[in-house]
Scaffold this motif. Structure first.
Motif, PDB file in Angstrom:
ATOM      1  N   ARG A 174       1.777   1.340  -3.523  1.00 26.94           N
ATOM      2  CA  ARG A 174       0.906   1.458  -4.373  1.00 26.94           C
ATOM      3  C   ARG A 174       0.946   0.438  -5.567  1.00 26.94           C
ATOM      4  O   ARG A 174       0.883   0.793  -6.763  1.00 26.94           O
ATOM      5  N   ASP A 221      -7.828   2.592   4.104  1.00 22.61           N
ATOM      6  CA  ASP A 221      -6.976   3.077   2.936  1.00 22.61           C
ATOM      7  C   ASP A 221      -7.946   3.790   1.898  1.00 22.61           C
ATOM      8  O   ASP A 221      -8.888   2.867   1.167  1.00 22.61           O
ATOM      9  N   ARG A 225       0.770  -1.145  -0.013  1.00 25.97           N
ATOM     10  CA  ARG A 225      -0.070   0.092   0.039  1.00 25.97           C
ATOM     11  C   ARG A 225       0.911   1.327   0.030  1.00 25.97           C
ATOM     12  O   ARG A 225       0.185   2.279  -0.383  1.00 25.97           O
TER      13      ARG A 225
END
Length: 880
Positions: free
Chosen positions: A101, A285, A98
């Motif tokens: 990404r 997120d 994350r």
């Protein structure tokens, strides 16, 4: 379908959306993106674990009824290419970073993302019982699971399913269809404990046990036992009993597939599921979304049904497209399905959890029907359960939350047991949801007619998506469209044509009741006033000719179609008892019942083809067609065929064509019945039967379905206990798999039901309407047809059987009749004024040691058509 991928997929100037998972919900998400124009402005990458694109998991069990994996596909052939979507099959995501990404797939491919959508679905829960990993233990979730089950079932005779819920009963149906003795083990005290109550569970159990499935409730699997080779030999149950079984299918529920989310630090619920808000964006997120069975919705639920998943897919797509959305805050858990041939439905507060609610119950244990409505103190319909007869589901579910316009008792009582409830979809409010799969309201459907000028059900389906999911709303959809058209002032003339104001079914009743044996008499008495002095038209003349031919013994008409007035009513092919081909020649198709033929008859066909120079072709209908006969040659050819024992195959008529068969138990080691014998018996019984459209049939000797019986108007599949009868199937441009009408029938029961089914179809179908279209159009659909032909709900069965008996008794081969009458033979000439002259325009050219038509242009009889093969570039030029 995947584009060639490099180990690392670099970011592009366009924002990148990565979708992990390509199931039903994932595909709906892609469609929603495309509808909103997102795919034009964004790069979309899909990582799919399975080796094939999204398919209809709801209809998974239909694979065992003849549907192929390709049939189950939900993806249009060019969908991915048209929208520039990169689909990577067999390459699941393994890690999510994350911070960077990026997503890395099993192949090593790394894809950067701006938006990530998780649609990883769920995995089957396998109880932690000893022996669960033995050879012969399976789960029931994917097409690959089904392929493995099908292969393993070839070598066992008994199977057990752990779990009596939706998927468990689907799995039990699959094992039954494969010919296995089947057990269902359910820990709860009843089947389908989430959807039905004790009364519904009891009705469902009785019906399923009547099908030969053994049901064990209130017990669980204690241990799977295996032999020295590690293969399953049995299952010990918690009550101390034992099942001897060769395979076990675990179908005890599912769990959210949320491990990827856990590994990358996304918040998950205490019992699983990726936590999301009303826009389906994860709580951890904002760049990550979760939809479908892997998501824990904001109301604290994980939804395992496809309709809520579709709604979540639409919600996420709208949020990504920066469009207004009401959000996903919960969904209707109403369900309607058919399990082992039994209709089961539940909606609303099915178990009566509301305070001070009341139950209205109708139960008929003899027919396996149970209906319960939950009513509030103020008369509001709160929910209900329907088992064995879910016909009213499409009406009742949208009424939930309102006070029905009639007494609740009228909504559950069967016809004839009380005052009928004169309700239809038009009585519903505009905000009532008609299509639960795609959340389409009655108002949206009405708007498709009034605002978007849709005038047919297919047009409304395309415009709104209503009816394109599970299909349970199609009847209500059709009724709404028709009512709205009428309300808009659109008058739909239901008459057969400009000559008759009546439908074909109405004309059938007129002919049968009044015993009218001629078209002229029918036109004079029941035609439109302006048409009564005319000659009719090309629509009604063949239709009426077919009606009179099918009723000939009962109304006193001559069954021979080329005698008297009947000859003028026939289609082109019937005029010469042969199919007209493209060059003016005709085909000759002798009947070969069941596809069985002796060497002597094969030799006769070969000699006839050789002597008359005919093109010879073995067809998919298991017979031999001969092409290229001139009209004047037809009597000579048929004379030799009839002398050898052949009859007309009726390839030219709207009648029974063939009854295909496999070799059955006589030769095949998998066969459980003599399919060839039954196919021959059926073909000889129904030969020459005139009907609204052609009829095709097949008989398969086992569940492997080599004869493709479920693609026929009426198909028969052998079981260890007899025969299963399927109706309403067809191939062609709009294929449809046949539906199960009745099962485990004896020979006599099978023939009796087919008699009734065919005569009821002939009686009520429209002109040129195949059984498949008829079954979908007729009020009540399959359930109504079953009531009529199996349960004799209209008291017609004796009459239907008598009509078929009359047909069988009076059958005469049309070609044999023709050859015995010089006057009938006189029509078989190319030119009336030169009966001995052959047609010079009927010519052939050689191809592959046979002949093919030598086609000519209309500009001149001797100018041949130039084909691509015959075109050669001139010297010094190039072909373009």
């Amino acid at each position: 379908m995947a584009a060639a991928a490099s180990p690392t997929s670099a970011r592009t100037d366009r924002p990148t959306i990565v979708l992990i998972g390509h199931g039903m919900v994932g595909q709906r998400f892609l469609e929603a993106l495309a509808e909103r124009g997102v795919t034009e402005a964004s790069r979309v990458v899909v990582l799919c674990e399975e080796p094939r694109p999204a398919y209809d998991r709801v209809q998974l069990t239909s694979y065992f009824s003849g549907r192929t994996p390709e049939d189950l596909s939900l993806v249009e052939q060019d969908f991915m290419t048209r929208h520039g979507i990169e689909l990577h099959l067999g390459d699941p995501a393994e890690t999510i970073d994350r911070a960077a990404r990026t997503v890395t797939a099993r192949s090593g491919l790394t894809v950067g993302y701006d938006t990530l959508v998780l649609a990883t679905g769920s995995y089957p829960f396998v109880p932690p019982v000893p022996g669960k990993d033995s050879t012969g233990c399976f789960v029931y979730r994917t097409i690959e699971d089904l392929l493995a089950i099908e292969e393993y079932a070839k070598n066992v005779t008994t199977g057990a399913v752990v779990g009596g819920g939706l998927l468990g009963l689907e799995a039990a149906g699959a094992l039954t269809g494969l010919g296995l003795q089947t057990h269902v083990v359910e820990f709860a005290p009843r089947l389908m404990p989430v959807q039905v109550d004790d009364g519904g569970g009891a009705a469902l159990r009785r019906t399923i046990e009547d099908m030969g499935v053994t049901v064990h409730t209130g017990v669980g699997g204690k241990e799977i036992t295996a032999g020295e080779d590690g293969a399953v030999t049995g299952m010990e149950l918690s009550d101390g009993s034992r099942l001897d079984t060769g395979m076990v299918i675990f179908s005890a529920g599912v769990r959210p597939r949320d491990q990827l989310a856990r590994d990358c630090g996304l918040e998950v619920g205490e019992r699983g599921g990726i936590v999301v808000d009303a826009t389906c964006r994860t709580a951890t997120d904002p760049a990550v979304y979760a939809i479908g069975e892997c998501a824990l919705a904001c109301d604290g639920r994980v939804y395992g049904l496809v309709a809520p998943g579709y709604e979540m897919a639409d919600t996420a797509a709208a949020a990504i497209a920066a469009q207004d959305t009401a959000g996903f805050t919960g969904a209707d858990l109403s369900t309607k399905l058919k399990l082992l041939g039994v209709d089961v439905a539940s909606f609303g507060d099915a178990h009566g959890a509301a305070e001070n609610c009341l139950d209205v119950v109708y139960a008929d244990s003899r027919s396996g029907v149970y209906k319960k409505l939950v009513i509030g103190q103020d008369g509001t319909l709160l929910g209900g359960i329907l088992v064995g007869d879910a016909e009213a589901y499409g009406m009742l579910r949208p009424l939930t939350g309102s006070v029905p316009p009639v007494a609740p008792e009228q909504l559950v009582l069967p016809a004839g047991a009380g005052a009928p409830a004169a309700l239809g979809p038009s009585a519903l409010p505009d905000d009532a949801v008609i299509c639960n799969c795609h959340n389409v309201t009655k108002g949206t459907i009405r708007g498709a007619v009034t605002e978007h000028s849709c005038t047919t059900v297919p047009e409304v389906k395309k415009c709104t998506k209503a009816g394109t999911g599970c299909g349970s709303c199609v009847k209500a959809l059709t009724s709404l469209v028709n009512d709205e058209l009428e309300a808009s002032g659109v008058t739909v003339d239901k008459g057969l044509c400009g000559c008759f104001p009546h439908t074909r079914a109405e004309l059938y009743e007129v002919v049968r009741t009044l015993r009218l044996a001629s078209y002229e008499e029918l036109l004079a008495s029941h035609g439109r006033p302006e048409a009564r002095d005319g000659d009719g038209c090309e629509i009604c003349k063949p239709a009426v000719g077919s009606i009179i031919a099918s009723l000939a013994p009962s109304v006193g008409a001559d069954g021979y179609i080329l005698d008297g007035e009947q000859a003028a009513l026939q289609d082109t092919n019937d005029h010469f008892l042969a199919n007209l081909q493209r060059n003016g020649s005709y085909s000759v198709v002798p009947r070969i019942p069941g596809g069985e033929i002796t060497p002597e008859k094969l030799i006769v066909i070969g000699e006839v083809a050789r002597d008359f120079g005919l093109y010879t072709k073995i067809t998919g209908g298991q017979r031999i067609d001969l092409f290229g006969a001139r009209v004047d040659q037809l009597p000579l050819i048929w004379s030799r065929l009839v002398d050898a024992g052949f009859e007309s195959g009726h390839a030219y008529g709207k009648a029974l064509r063939t009854v295909k068969s496999c070799v059955g138990q006589t030769w095949c080691r998998y066969g459980v019945q003599d399919s060839v014998r039954m196919a021959i018996q059926l073909e000889l019984r129904y030969r020459g039967l005139r009907s609204p459209h052609k009829l095709k049939s097949a008989v398969s000797g086992c569940a492997r379905e080599c004869a493709e019986a479920r693609g026929k108007d009426f198909g028969v599949i052998a079981t260890s206990n007899g025969w299963n009868l399927y109706v309403g199937g067809n191939g062609g441009a709009d294929p449809r798999h046949a539906d199960l009408l009745a099962q485990d029938l004896s020979d006599a029961e099978l023939i009796r039901l087919i008699d009734r089914f065919l005569m009821f179809y002939i009686r009520t179908a429209d002109r040129l309407e195949r059984t498949s279209a008829w079954l979908e159009r007729i009020d009540g659909g399959l359930d109504h047809v079953r009531d009529v032909v199996v349960h004799d709900s209209l008291g017609l069965c004796d009459e239907l059987e008598a009509l078929m008996a009359a047909h069988v008794h009076h059958y005469r081969d049309e070609w044999a009749e023709t050859l015995n009458d010089p006057e009938r033979l006189a029509r078989f000439v190319s030119f009336v004024n030169a009966p001995d002259a052959p047609d010079p325009s009927v010519r052939f050219t050689p191809e592959r040691d046979q002949i093919k038509p030598d086609l000519t242009l209309l500009a001149g009889p001797t100018l041949p058509v130039r084909t691509l093969e015959s075109v050669r570039p001139l010297e010094g030029t190039s072909a373009r």
